[in-house]
Design a protein around this motif. Sequence first.
Motif, mmCIF file in Angstrom:
data_model
loop_
_atom_site.group_PDB
_atom_site.id
_atom_site.type_symbol
_atom_site.label_atom_id
_atom_site.label_comp_id
_atom_site.label_asym_id
_atom_site.label_seq_id
_atom_site.Cartn_x
_atom_site.Cartn_y
_atom_site.Cartn_z
ATOM 1 N N LEU A 298 -8.678 1.388 -1.930
ATOM 2 C CA LEU A 298 -8.283 0.431 -0.843
ATOM 3 C C LEU A 298 -8.823 0.787 0.604
ATOM 4 O O LEU A 298 -8.757 -0.600 1.245
ATOM 5 C CB LEU A 298 -6.531 0.340 -0.885
ATOM 6 C CG LEU A 298 -5.909 1.227 0.055
ATOM 7 C CD1 LEU A 298 -5.810 0.553 1.328
ATOM 8 C CD2 LEU A 298 -4.447 1.381 -0.570
ATOM 9 N N CYS B 43 -9.071 -1.892 3.900
ATOM 10 C CA CYS B 43 -9.033 -1.736 5.452
ATOM 11 C C CYS B 43 -10.470 -1.821 6.041
ATOM 12 O O CYS B 43 -10.310 -2.230 7.083
ATOM 13 C CB CYS B 43 -8.943 -0.013 5.312
ATOM 14 S SG CYS B 43 -7.214 0.602 5.049
ATOM 15 N N ALA C 234 0.830 -1.275 -0.011
ATOM 16 C CA ALA C 234 -0.015 -0.110 -0.074
ATOM 17 C C ALA C 234 0.934 1.291 0.009
ATOM 18 O O ALA C 234 1.900 1.325 0.677
ATOM 19 C CB ALA C 234 -0.989 -0.012 1.167
HETATM 20 O O1 LIG Z 1 -3.294 -1.408 7.297
HETATM 21 C C1 LIG Z 1 -2.456 -1.291 6.012
HETATM 22 O O2 LIG Z 1 -1.699 -0.400 6.312
HETATM 23 C C2 LIG Z 1 -2.793 -2.274 5.319
HETATM 24 C C3 LIG Z 1 -3.045 -1.932 4.102
HETATM 25 C C4 LIG Z 1 -4.670 -2.028 3.639
HETATM 26 C C5 LIG Z 1 -4.996 -3.090 4.792
HETATM 27 N N1 LIG Z 1 -3.773 -3.118 5.652
#
Ligand SMILES: O=C(O)[C@@H]1CCC=N1
Length: 256
Positions: free
Chosen positions: A163, A168, A93
């Motif tokens: 995303l 998330c 990400a």
């Molecule tokens: O929390 C995070 O940074 C990672 C990216 C999307 C989900 N989990």
Amino acid sequence: MKIGMIGFGNMAQAMLEGFLLKELVEPKDVFVCAAHYDLLCLRAQQYGVHACNDAQEVIDQSELILLAIKPYQVEALVPSLDFQEKLLVSVVAGYSFEKLSKLVSHGNTICIIPNTPIAIGEGITLVEEETNSTPEELASFMSLFSPVSLVQFVDEAHMKTALILASCAPAFADLMIEALGDAGVEYGLDRKMAYTLAAKMLVGTGGLYLEKGLHPGAMKDAVCSPKGMTIKGVTTLEKRGFRASLIEAVEAIEES
Ligand SMILES: O=C(O)[C@@H]1CCC=N1
Ligand SMILES: NC(=O)C1=CN([C@@H]2O[C@H](COP(=O)(O)OP(=O)(O)OC[C@H]3O[C@@H](n4cnc5c(N)ncnc54)[C@H](OP(=O)(O)O)[C@@H]3O)[C@@H](O)[C@H]2O)C=CC1
């Protein structure tokens, strides 16, 4: 197809579980590495995949390589690797194609964001539209990800927002399952049963939307009988700012 995984944490294991479930790869064709070799060997043994000493060994052994390390680990590792004209699929990400491809030597790159339900073949995979992959490489990628997820192409400008909703928000849904479960237990339900009811309710409600395409408000209205039970809960949630809280949660990540 021989696949490699640089990083073998939560997201890599979720993808592997989906690929194995749908018989898209065989364990003997999977090569993984991580920071802590002893722990990696234990995890690799559980899945029957090969534990490699480092990322370059993963690339040497594989045809398609998944990059699943934390964002802050990318700069220290990726520029030191030779991708040998193999396809790199990054799940990191915050690394767009423009940013990541500058660090990649001798290989094409696709930037994606999957989510953890990919482990049971019910994932979402966001794919950044910009890529230098060939049509053959894209076809290989699709053969792996489309059986385990809804593959959605997104332009770079909207990747972060997409995303948040797809990758998330599973954590938001988990909070809801846990909270409904606690409330059920408060009134005497067995905890496991309470979690199962809450989880199945979320799956079914999402499925109803996907199947029928009704407006979410109309679906909510159909549950609320006049002077009935549900409307008491809905109005309480409105007074407590349930929807505003979710919107603010998305905004907090978007602005981070
Ligand atoms: O929390 C995070 O940074 C990672 C990216 C999307 C989900 N989990
Ligand atoms: N979790 C999620 O739901 C999602 C995560 N992502 C992305 O996936 C990526 C990984 O996240 P996640 O799986 O949750 O994180 P984890 O911390 O669970 O996994 C990170 C992995 O990287 C390994 N690692 C660290 N340094 C190196 C290195 N130098 N060489 C090889 N491996 C290394 C770690 O090894 P060790 O275990 O030994 O420390 C670990 O296996 C992130 O970039 C995240 O943005 C994207 C979508 C959803």
